[in-house]
Design an enzyme around this catalytic site. Structure first.
Site, mmCIF file in Angstrom:
data_model
loop_
_atom_site.group_PDB
_atom_site.id
_atom_site.type_symbol
_atom_site.label_atom_id
_atom_site.label_comp_id
_atom_site.label_asym_id
_atom_site.label_seq_id
_atom_site.Cartn_x
_atom_site.Cartn_y
_atom_site.Cartn_z
ATOM 1 N N ASP A 1 -76.586 15.622 56.484
ATOM 2 C CA ASP A 1 -75.359 16.419 56.395
ATOM 3 C C ASP A 1 -74.153 15.483 56.323
ATOM 4 O OD1 ASP A 1 -73.872 19.025 56.668
ATOM 5 O OD2 ASP A 1 -73.127 18.004 58.443
ATOM 6 N N THR B 1 -69.035 18.923 51.683
ATOM 7 C CA THR B 1 -68.321 17.705 52.093
ATOM 8 C C THR B 1 -68.823 16.479 51.323
ATOM 9 O OG1 THR B 1 -69.879 17.500 53.939
ATOM 10 C CG2 THR B 1 -67.761 18.505 54.411
ATOM 11 N N THR B 2 -70.126 16.378 51.156
ATOM 12 C CA THR B 2 -70.681 15.234 50.425
ATOM 13 C C THR B 2 -70.202 15.242 48.980
ATOM 14 O OG1 THR B 2 -72.654 15.295 51.834
ATOM 15 C CG2 THR B 2 -72.808 14.038 49.797
ATOM 16 N N ASP C 1 -73.702 25.135 58.360
ATOM 17 C CA ASP C 1 -73.374 25.153 56.930
ATOM 18 C C ASP C 1 -73.731 26.494 56.295
ATOM 19 O OD1 ASP C 1 -72.457 22.584 57.140
ATOM 20 O OD2 ASP C 1 -74.188 21.648 56.197
#
Length: 543
Positions: free
Chosen positions: A65, A98-99, A390
Site C-alpha cells: 500500500d 496514492t501510488t 482503501d
C-alpha cells in the site's frame, strides 16, 4: 552568500546554511521526488511487489500500500516530504490511488527535466502542464460511466479491483462483499461516513474468511462479575475516562491509631467515601459503565449491587467510537458527571458468557457497524485492515459520485491519446509540455506491465493500437492481452483518477517553481566534559 560593498565582503545569508540555486536546486529537487516515485513504483498494480518496513523497535510492516509505505518511511529531504504530503491528500480525498499519483508525479518531473535540458524554461513547462491537467480532467469526465447506488454488483467490482493484489486472492470476493454491505448499512441520505460509522477491530485466530460484519459495536471486553446483568435493553451508558480507585494523597501522611476499632472505622469511612463517588455515577441513571482505566474491586461490588453492567480498561479507540455512536461524553471528573453525559443504545449484551466480547447495538444518531477482521497472525490482520481502509473509501466514492472509469490502464491510455490530439492544436513550446504530460500519464500502464513481467514497449504499443476499437480496453495482467475492462469487472472510481492527476500535477508544478533552496544544516551537540554529562549525575539525593 556574500557580496562586495566598498571593497568589503557583506554577508547576507548565514554561512552555516546550505544554499543551492538555479538548475542545481531544481535538479536536486527533481531527483529526490523521483527517488520517492521509484520506491513505490514496483508496488503498483495487482502483481505489484510488497515492501518490508522495519522500525527502530524491530516491528515489521509488510505491505504494498503506497500510502502506508510513504507514511512509515523516515523521509528527510524537504522536496520528498512535499511528495508524501500530496500522497496524503490523495488518500484523504479519494481513499486510493496514492501510488499512481506519486508515480505520475515522478514521470512528470522526469519529462520536465528532459525539456529543460533542451532549453525550455520551467515557466513554459508549468503553463503546458496546467493546460494538460485541465484537458485531462475534461477527458476523464467524458470517458466516465454512470452507475446507480443500488447496482450492488458494480460496487462489489469496484471493491474487488481495489483489493486485488493487496490481500489473499481466495478471500477477495468475501472482503469486497463485506465492504458493500457496510456501506449500504451506514448510508444516510446518499452520504457515507466510513471513517466514523465503521469500526474496524482485529482478532488473531481463524482465517481471513472468518472476517465478518457486525451490526453495532463489538469490543473485546466482558462483564467484570458473573452476577452482573449480561443483557441490558435501553442502555444508558456512562463512559468514564479516569480511574475508579481509592485516591492516594500526593504527600506522606501518618495515621495515629489507639485501638483496633479506630482502624476499622477509618477503613469503613474510606469505603463509604469511595462508595459516594461510585454512587454519583449510579444516580445519573447509568446502567452500563465503560471505564478506560483501572476499576477497584469495591467499585465492581457497588455496580453489581446496583445491577449495572461494568467493564474496565477499554481501549481509547473503542471509547471514542462509543462516544460518537451513543452520544455519551467522556467523563474525566466523576464529581461533575450528570445524566446529560450519558449515551444511549437499544441493547448492550454479552451473548456468550465464555467469550470476551460485548456488543452494543441500536443508536439514535448513527448507524455504526463493526468489521471484525480475523487472521492467522498480526501481520495478516494488519494488512487486511489496510485493504479495508482503501476498499471502503473507493466504494464510498462511487456511491456518492455514481461515476466509474475502466481500469487496467484503459483510462490513462484514453487521456494520453486525447492529450496528444489536443497538443497538435496548440502552438508554441507548450505543445511539448502537453505531449510530455501525456507520456507521464502512460507511466501507469507501463508500470503495471513492468510489474507483471511483460515487455513494457510492446504492451504500451498494443494498448494504443487497440484502444480505438476497444474503447474500454485495458491490460489483462494474466495474459498480457488487451481486453474490455468493463466486461472483466476491472473498474475504478472516477474520483480516484481525477484526484491522482490533480495531485501529480500540483506537486510537479510546486517543485518546478523552486529555483533557490536555503536549508539549515543540522548542528552537532556541543561537546561536554564527561563529568558534566547528565547521565553521570546522581539524582537520588534530589528525590
Amino acid at each position: 552568500m556574500a557580496g562586495q560593498y566598498g571593497g568589503q565582503p557583506v554577508v547576507i545569508i548565514d554561512p552555516s546554511k546550505e544554499h543551492t540555486t538555479g538548475k542545481d536546486a531544481l535538479s536536486v529537487n527533481i531527483a529526490s521526488a523521483q527517488a520517492v516515485a521509484k520506491i513505490v513504483r514496483s508496488t503498483l498494480g495487482p502483481k505489484g511487489m510488497d515492501k518490508m518496513l522495519v522500525n527502530i523497535m524491530g516491528d515489521i510492516t509488510l505491505t504494498n500500500d503506497g500510502a502506508t509505505i510513504l507514511e512509515e518511511m523516515d523521509i528527510e529531504h524537504p522536496t520528498a516530504k512535499m511528495v508524501v504530503e500530496i500522497a496524503k491528500t490523495q488518500e484523504k480525498t479519494a481513499g486510493d490511488g496514492t501510488t499512481s499519483a506519486v508515480v505520475m508525479a515522478g514521470a512528470l518531473l522526469e519529462k520536465a527535466q528532459e525539456m529543460m535540458i533542451q532549453g525550455i524554461h520551467p515557466t513554459i513547462i508549468i503553463k503546458g502542464f496546467g493546460m494538460a491537467t485541465e484537458k485531462a480532467l475534461q477527458v476523464l469526465e467524458e470517458y466516465a460511466i454512470p452507475v446507480k447506488k443500488d447496482d450492488r454488483e458494480m460496487l462489489e467490482k469496484i471493491a474487488l479491483t481495489s483489493i486485488t493484489g493487496k490481500a489473499s486472492e481466495m478471500s477477495s470476493a468475501h472482503l469486497a462483499k463485506i465492504c458493500v454491505d457496510a456501506v449500504y448499512a451506514i448510508e444516510n441520505e446518499g452520504q457515507v461516513n466510513v471513517d466514523d460509522d465503521i469500526v474496524i477491530t482485529k482478532e488473531i485466530g481463524g482465517t481471513i474468511d472468518d472476517t465478518k460484519l457486525i451490526n453495532g459495536i463489538a469490543i473485546r471486553k466482558e462483564a467484570l462479575h458473573l452476577e452482573m446483568p449480561h443483557r441490558i435493553e435501553n442502555a444508558k451508558i456512562a463512559l468514564i475516562d479516569t480511574e475508579l480507585t481509592f485516591s492516594k494523597t500526593a504527600t506522606k501522611s501518618k495515621l495515629h491509631v489507639d485501638r483496633a476499632e479506630q482502624l476499622f472505622e477509618f477503613k469503613e469511612q474510606e469505603k463509604t467515601n469511595f462508595r459516594k463517588v461510585v454512587q454519583m455515577i449510579i444516580d445519573t441513571g447509568a446502567n452500563v459503565v465503560f471505564c478506560s482505566k483501572n476499576m477497584d474491586d469495591y467499585a465492581l461490588h457497588f455496580f453489581k449491587e446496583a445491577g449495572v453492567y461494568a467493564t474496565r480498561r477499554v481501549k481509547d479507540e473503542d471509547m471514542e467510537a462509543l462516544s460518537y455512536s451513543t452520544g455519551a461524553a467522556l467523563v474525566r471528573n466523576v464529581h461533575d458527571i450528570s445524566s446529560e453525559d450519558l449515551g444511549f443504545a437499544e441493547l448492550v449484551e454479552q451473548e456468550d458468557l465464555h467469550e470476551e466480547k460485548t456488543y452494543i447495538k441500536g443508536f439514535k444518531h448513527s448507524r455504526t457497524m463493526t468489521i471484525l477482521i480475523k487472521g492467522g497472525s498480526e501481520h495478516v490482520t494488519d494488512n487486511v485492515e489496510r485493504v479495508f481502509d482503501d476498499a471502503l473509501h473507493v466504494v464510498k466514492s462511487v456511491f456518492e459520485d455514481e461515476m466509474i472509469v475502466a481500469g487496467g490502464g484503459a483510462s490513462e491510455i484514453e487521456v494520453a491519446q486525447k492529450l496528444r490530439a489536443y497538443a497538435s492544436t496548440i502552438g508554441g513550446r507548450e505543445q511539448m509540455a502537453i505531449n510530455a504530460f501525456a507520456s507521464a500519464v502512460e507511466e501507469i500502464p507501463r508500470a503495471i506491465a513492468d510489474n507483471c513481467g511483460f515487455d513494457t514497449i510492446d504492451t504500451l504499443l498494443n494498448l494504443r493500437a487497440k484502444h480505438d476499437t476497444v474503447k474500454y480496453g485495458g491490460l489483462n495482467v494474466e495474459t498480457a492481452e488487451v481486453d474490455n475492462m468493463l466486461e472483466k469487472g476491472v473498474v475504478d472510481p472516477l474520483r480516484v483518477k481525477t484526484q491522482a492527476i490533480k495531485s501529480a500535477a500540483e506537486v510537479a508544478v510546486m517543485i518546478l517553481r523552486v529555483d533557490d533552496m536555503l536549508r539549515a544544516r543540522e548542528q552537532a551537540m556541543m561537546d561536554v566534559a564527561p563529568e558534566h554529562n547528565i547521565h553521570n549525575y546522581d539524582m537520588s539525593g534530589m528525590m
